[in-house]
Design an enzyme around this catalytic site. Sequence first.
Site, PDB file in Angstrom:
ATOM      1  N   GLU A  34     -14.956 -28.371 -38.518  1.00 51.99           N
ATOM      2  CA  GLU A  34     -13.623 -27.818 -38.815  1.00 51.99           C
ATOM      3  C   GLU A  34     -13.706 -26.636 -39.763  1.00 51.99           C
ATOM      4  O   GLU A  34     -14.355 -26.725 -40.805  1.00 51.99           O
ATOM      5  CB  GLU A  34     -12.744 -28.917 -39.419  1.00 51.99           C
ATOM      6  N   SER A 123       2.282 -26.785 -32.532  1.00 50.17           N
ATOM      7  CA  SER A 123       1.953 -27.033 -33.949  1.00 50.17           C
ATOM      8  C   SER A 123       1.297 -28.388 -34.178  1.00 50.17           C
ATOM      9  O   SER A 123       1.510 -29.027 -35.191  1.00 50.17           O
ATOM     10  CB  SER A 123       3.209 -26.923 -34.827  1.00 50.17           C
ATOM     11  N   SER A 124       0.485 -28.819 -33.217  1.00 49.65           N
ATOM     12  CA  SER A 124      -0.163 -30.125 -33.342  1.00 49.65           C
ATOM     13  C   SER A 124      -1.633 -29.991 -33.700  1.00 49.65           C
ATOM     14  O   SER A 124      -2.301 -30.975 -33.974  1.00 49.65           O
ATOM     15  CB  SER A 124      -0.049 -30.880 -32.013  1.00 49.65           C
ATOM     16  N   GLY A 125      -2.155 -28.762 -33.663  1.00 48.77           N
ATOM     17  CA  GLY A 125      -3.589 -28.578 -33.872  1.00 48.77           C
ATOM     18  C   GLY A 125      -4.387 -28.764 -32.601  1.00 48.77           C
ATOM     19  O   GLY A 125      -5.596 -28.941 -32.649  1.00 48.77           O
ATOM     20  N   SER A 127      -4.226 -26.486 -30.075  1.00 45.48           N
ATOM     21  CA  SER A 127      -4.435 -25.161 -29.497  1.00 45.48           C
ATOM     22  C   SER A 127      -3.488 -24.788 -28.377  1.00 45.48           C
ATOM     23  O   SER A 127      -3.898 -24.314 -27.330  1.00 45.48           O
ATOM     24  CB  SER A 127      -5.869 -25.010 -28.996  1.00 45.48           C
ATOM     25  N   SER A 128      -2.200 -24.983 -28.625  1.00 48.58           N
ATOM     26  CA  SER A 128      -1.210 -24.482 -27.671  1.00 48.58           C
ATOM     27  C   SER A 128      -1.320 -22.960 -27.560  1.00 48.58           C
ATOM     28  O   SER A 128      -1.174 -22.404 -26.472  1.00 48.58           O
ATOM     29  CB  SER A 128       0.203 -24.887 -28.102  1.00 48.58           C
ATOM     30  N   GLU A 161      -4.644 -12.804 -31.257  1.00 52.77           N
ATOM     31  CA  GLU A 161      -4.069 -13.680 -32.280  1.00 52.77           C
ATOM     32  C   GLU A 161      -4.305 -13.111 -33.680  1.00 52.77           C
ATOM     33  O   GLU A 161      -3.439 -13.169 -34.546  1.00 52.77           O
ATOM     34  CB  GLU A 161      -4.636 -15.096 -32.156  1.00 52.77           C
ATOM     35  N   ASP A 173     -11.138 -22.079 -30.428  1.00 59.32           N
ATOM     36  CA  ASP A 173     -10.076 -22.571 -29.547  1.00 59.32           C
ATOM     37  C   ASP A 173     -10.099 -21.837 -28.212  1.00 59.32           C
ATOM     38  O   ASP A 173     -10.003 -22.440 -27.143  1.00 59.32           O
ATOM     39  CB  ASP A 173      -8.704 -22.377 -30.207  1.00 59.32           C
TER      40      ASP A 173
END
Length: 384
Positions: A34, A123-125, A127-128, A161, A173
């Site tokens: 991470e 926003s969940s982590g 990688s949307s 990004e 990601d």
Amino acid sequence: MKPQQLATQKFSEHYGYSAAQTVFAPGRVNIIGEHTDYNDGFVMPCAINYGMAVSFSKRDDSVWRVYAIDIDEQDEFDLSRPIEPSEHKWANYVRGVVKYIQEKCPEFKQGADLAMTSDVPMSSGLSSSAALEISIGKTAQVLGDLPLGLAEIALIGQQAENKFVGANCGNMDQLTSALGQKDQVIMIDCRSLEITPTPVPHGYSIAIINSNVKHDLVTGEYNSRRQECEFAARFFGVKALRDVTPEQFIERAAELQAENELAYKRAKHIISENQRVLEAVEALKANDMVKLGQLMAGSHDSMRDDFEITIPEIDYLVELAQIAIGKNGGARMTGGGFGGCIVCLVPDGKVEHLRRIIADNYEKQTGIKETFHLCTACDGVHLI
């Protein structure tokens, strides 16, 4: 209904004719490694069976019309003019990718109608945003028959990004969404982009549990972590923390700590985390799930204590999961931090036990209802 079916259906409803093709790009979950990606380090994610579908057809001009099904908004821009930011945040992911594709392929001006939908929780982590970037990159590549490989599309997504949206993400990601492999976790060397696939162990499931505490990384915390890591790299006189061995770190740790306490803590996490990823690959190859569980626990502790990106709800979820899973397998926070999800490698026979322990305790303790996803490791972006 799956995103690919919904995209096709809504395209017809919105534009009044049928889409020619559909692209699917998966989200990802990171098993271990991470915040190492932007330090040129090692990560071990897999692409997952949640993602972004884009149905599209060529137009006979240079205009892109993009319909975002999930929020019922449309964006329109012309590829023959300079691409400017939109007031819609989601549209900037699309515009940014197209802009940087045009930098690589200046002849690309093919217009298109697009309709897109995702089942990756925002926003969940998970990688949307990368799934969106890679699906758009692949769509553009197909539309223009462009000479772009998947890794190039991934790096264009990262560029969009970083420079167009303004989130200082690494490349993990996008690389995972582009290059994922079915039933494999992939260790990525984020400097050389070399990939080492390793099978998901037989008899184990990947569970992702969303804390439903939202995060938005474009704001300060993520960028400040990067700056602290860059300070530490300068202190050691290297390009990135990837270049500092655990021995070198120990040798000068006290000196760095005296100069900049936060940079010391951030570097301690990154350098130890890179080591954990390398050990995790070996543990998986040896089918040593006890060792893998210990490495995942070490990663979580380091994110909590040294990188300081976890929150009480996430720490509690991990604690519950570790109790439910026991020694064979593991759990840790995954993603950028400050909310989002935890990832678990759990024996198939304990999946329901894990689900029940969390359902019985998490909401009672936090007042928030979790969401439980069982995932499979999937192929990266592809035409359907």
